[in-house]
Write an enzyme that holds these catalytic residues in place. Structure first.
Site, mmCIF file in Angstrom:
data_model
loop_
_atom_site.group_PDB
_atom_site.id
_atom_site.type_symbol
_atom_site.label_atom_id
_atom_site.label_comp_id
_atom_site.label_asym_id
_atom_site.label_seq_id
_atom_site.Cartn_x
_atom_site.Cartn_y
_atom_site.Cartn_z
ATOM 1 N N HIS A 199 36.366 0.091 -80.965
ATOM 2 C CA HIS A 199 35.835 -1.236 -81.243
ATOM 3 C C HIS A 199 34.306 -1.104 -81.306
ATOM 4 O O HIS A 199 33.727 -0.297 -80.587
ATOM 5 C CB HIS A 199 36.252 -2.153 -80.083
ATOM 6 C CG HIS A 199 35.974 -3.600 -80.286
ATOM 7 N ND1 HIS A 199 34.710 -4.134 -80.182
ATOM 8 C CD2 HIS A 199 36.799 -4.636 -80.556
ATOM 9 C CE1 HIS A 199 34.783 -5.447 -80.389
ATOM 10 N NE2 HIS A 199 36.040 -5.773 -80.629
ATOM 11 N N ASP B 258 37.190 1.926 -72.162
ATOM 12 C CA ASP B 258 37.244 0.541 -72.615
ATOM 13 C C ASP B 258 38.691 0.069 -72.430
ATOM 14 O O ASP B 258 39.582 0.460 -73.168
ATOM 15 C CB ASP B 258 36.819 0.476 -74.092
ATOM 16 C CG ASP B 258 37.042 -0.897 -74.719
ATOM 17 O OD1 ASP B 258 37.611 -1.792 -74.037
ATOM 18 O OD2 ASP B 258 36.670 -1.070 -75.887
ATOM 19 N N GLN C 259 42.028 -3.800 -74.155
ATOM 20 C CA GLN C 259 43.405 -3.995 -74.610
ATOM 21 C C GLN C 259 44.413 -3.399 -73.620
ATOM 22 O O GLN C 259 45.454 -3.990 -73.358
ATOM 23 C CB GLN C 259 43.616 -3.355 -75.994
ATOM 24 C CG GLN C 259 42.745 -3.932 -77.099
ATOM 25 C CD GLN C 259 43.020 -5.405 -77.355
ATOM 26 O OE1 GLN C 259 44.123 -5.908 -77.151
ATOM 27 N NE2 GLN C 259 41.998 -6.119 -77.813
ATOM 28 N N LYS D 189 41.321 -12.007 -72.254
ATOM 29 C CA LYS D 189 42.452 -11.442 -73.002
ATOM 30 C C LYS D 189 43.696 -11.352 -72.126
ATOM 31 O O LYS D 189 44.763 -10.965 -72.587
ATOM 32 C CB LYS D 189 42.103 -10.043 -73.521
ATOM 33 C CG LYS D 189 41.021 -10.057 -74.598
ATOM 34 C CD LYS D 189 40.890 -8.702 -75.243
ATOM 35 C CE LYS D 189 39.572 -8.488 -75.942
ATOM 36 N NZ LYS D 189 39.400 -9.299 -77.152
ATOM 37 N N CYS E 117 36.387 -5.715 -85.962
ATOM 38 C CA CYS E 117 35.319 -5.036 -85.214
ATOM 39 C C CYS E 117 35.569 -3.543 -85.099
ATOM 40 O O CYS E 117 35.246 -2.927 -84.074
ATOM 41 C CB CYS E 117 35.139 -5.631 -83.819
ATOM 42 S SG CYS E 117 34.711 -7.351 -83.830
#
Lengths: 411, 138
Positions: free
Chosen positions: A122, A199, A202, A225, A369
């Site tokens: 991303h 990261d 997700q 999220k 993104c």
């Protein structure tokens, strides 16, 4: 619990209509819906415990501080961090990564050093490193991704030189939803004495995360999220790194003593929490984290959900001319998040998203993104349908019918 | 190609054309048809300076001035966008700069497009209109 019971926790999922059609919300990888309990917690702090945290001695401030710090405890438990000092609240994943790129960068990254970043990342886990390289004269080296959406461990191993200062990779791509073997990647990085930032924006939504087991040095995720409030993120960092890193933002709250000659800084984690924090929303993060832990452990709910996900995956791949990127055919289903990005031959992603919206279906379209990843697959954009356990089989079926109808109109 | 009537006449005509559709599907099928029948745009003119910013899809717009009139040609990789730009060209191509600048583009709202399009699309539409106005003003 059953899917229907889970749905009942979310006011927006009860009878909301869009363009005259029942809402089918499939843009969860961008932001999830928020349950009543999370909103109630935000309201409770806003309406009954509103005072600035940490500094004042009065009782109301103590209430607010307790609410805020309770979320830190919840985050420690949720990630299995070693201590409260390793949890820093930020505005989201992006600001957490920026914090590390700036502050770790200032302490450890110099001219000629190497930073390794995945090519499928991303932009939020790419641009901060590019800017760090620009500021310091370091170079960003990209780890290639296979068409199956996985990074290659041996390539990572070969890229790790003695001048490499940090590796930044996603647990799972926001486009492909393929879960990378982060534990093994951390092992490879540590064999070269290089820390790894993960990261988790997700990954945290669908996988149980144990930062000690994963042995990552930094882990970043967003609250919004996974059922929590917007504008809240968590940065986990190993104490040994956070201690050596200078403050990112400076001002109130993060100081020890201030004089005209200079300033000493507050201990961890306050050193990284300058200014008045988004405390009402942070307080409600605890509610979201508790819910998320329950959901991840709910076998009844997950069994129903995985049926829906498998059905949709098969339904999508059987549509003529549709290419599913990061198809689970390449990897076992447990390493595939319910994130389905696809393109249809001869049909523009934006046209599909517009027509689906007319039919009440919310999907994401475009580059998401992740422009380098789009270039990797040679497309200008994709459509992404991303699910959470409140999405039903009926919704998956309706989405498939709507998608076929849209394709027919456009071809 | 000669244009018939004034910009105002042509705006009114589009409003009337759309009034017959009460179903969103019919309306979009009509827009898609318009997109498919848009005059071909030369590949050589798909340049960076003709690309309109602010759209999720790529839109190229070119203007040519002749005898006090402005002629537009355009293309997009998305068919709905192409249909919308075809509507705009149908109205504003062949008009004088004064006529274009005098239009308030309110027909977009009257045919229910500004409300019906997704936010990014609505922005794209705004960018298209702004570009047409800017080209007229140049």
């Amino acid at each position: 619990m059953r899917t229907q019971q889970f749905i009942e926790l979310f006011p927006i999922l009860q009878g909301t209509s869009v363009n005259g059609k029942p809402l089918v919300y499939l843009d969860n990888a961008a932001t999830s819906q928020r349950p009543q309990a999370v909103v109630d917690r935000m309201d409770e702090v806003n309406l009954h415990a509103n005072a600035n945290i940490h500094r004042a001695v009065h009782t109301l401030s103590a209430f607010a501080t307790e609410a805020y710090e309770a979320s830190r405890d919840a985050a420690v438990r949720f990630l299995n961090a070693e201590s409260r000092q390793e949890i820093v609240f930020t505005q989201g994943t992006t600001s957490a990564i920026n914090l590390v790129a700036y502050s770790f960068g200032q302490a450890f990254v110099h001219k000629g050093d190497r930073i390794i970043v995945g090519e499928a990342e991303h932009h939020s886990n790419m641009v901060p490193w590019q800017l760090l390289a620009q500021r310091t004269g370091a170079e960003v080296v990209y780890l290639h991704m296979g068409d199956d959406g996985l990074y290659d461990l041996s390539e990572l191993d070969s890229l790790l030189t003695h001048s490499t200062k940090i590796v930044a990779l996603a647990q799972a791509s926001n486009v492909l939803g393929i879960v990378n073997p982060i534990k093994e990647m951390a092992y490879v990085c540590h064999a070269h004495n290089v820390p790894i930032l993960v990261d988790g924006a997700q990954g945290v939504v669908h996988c149980k995360v144990d930062v000690q087991e994963m042995d990552c040095d930094f882990y970043a995720f967003s609250s919004h999220k996974m059922y929590g409030p917007t504008g809240v993120g968590v940065l986990y960092g190993k104490k040994k790194w956070l201690e050596q890193m200078p403050p990112f933002l400076s001002g109130g709250e993060m100081v020890g003593t201030v004089s005209l000659e200079g300033t000493s800084f507050a201990p961890l984690p306050q050193k990284f929490e300058a200014g008045t924090q988004n405390f009402a929303n942070v307080a409600a993060l605890a509610t979201a984290l508790e819910l998320q832990s329950r959901i991840l452990n709910d076998s009844e709910l997950n069994a129903e959900f995985s049926q829906t996900v498998k059905w949709l995956c098969n339904a999508l791949t059987s549509i003529d001319g549709l290419t599913l990127y990061g198809a689970p055919g390449d990897v076992p289903m447990e390493f595939k998040l319910p994130v389905f990005s696809f393109a249809v031959d001869g049909v523009h992603h934006e046209d599909l998203a517009v027509l689906l919206d007319k039919m009440g279906v919310a999907v994401r379209s475009g580059q998401m993104c992740a422009e380098p990843l789009m270039n990797h697959f040679g497309v200008t954009g994709m459509v992404r349908a991303s699910l959470l356990p409140y999405n039903t089989m009926q919704e998956a079926e309706y989405f498939t019918v709507a998608l076929k109808k849209a394709i027919k109109m456009l071809k | 190609m000669e244009q018939i009537g004034t910009v105002k006449d042509r705006e009114q005509q589009v409003i009337e054309d759309f009034a017959v559709y009460d179903d969103w599907m019919d309306k979009y099928e009509y827009i898609i048809e318009l997109g498919k029948s848009l005059e071909p745009y030369p590949e050589g003119k798909k340049t960076e300076d003709r690309l309109i910013k602010g759209c999720q899809s790529r839109v190229w717009l070119d203007a040519r001035k002749e005898d006090g009139k402005i002629w537009f040609s355009a293309d997009s990789d998305a068919i709905i966008t192409k249909g919308i730009i075809s509507l705009l060209i149908g109205i504003y191509s062949g008009a004088s700069a004064e006529e274009i600048l005098a239009s308030d583009f309110s027909f977009v709202e009257k045919i229910g497009l500004s409300a019906n399009l997704s936010p990014t699309r609505a922005n794209g539409l705004v960018s298209m209109i702004e570009t047409i106005r800017r080209m007229a003003a140049e």
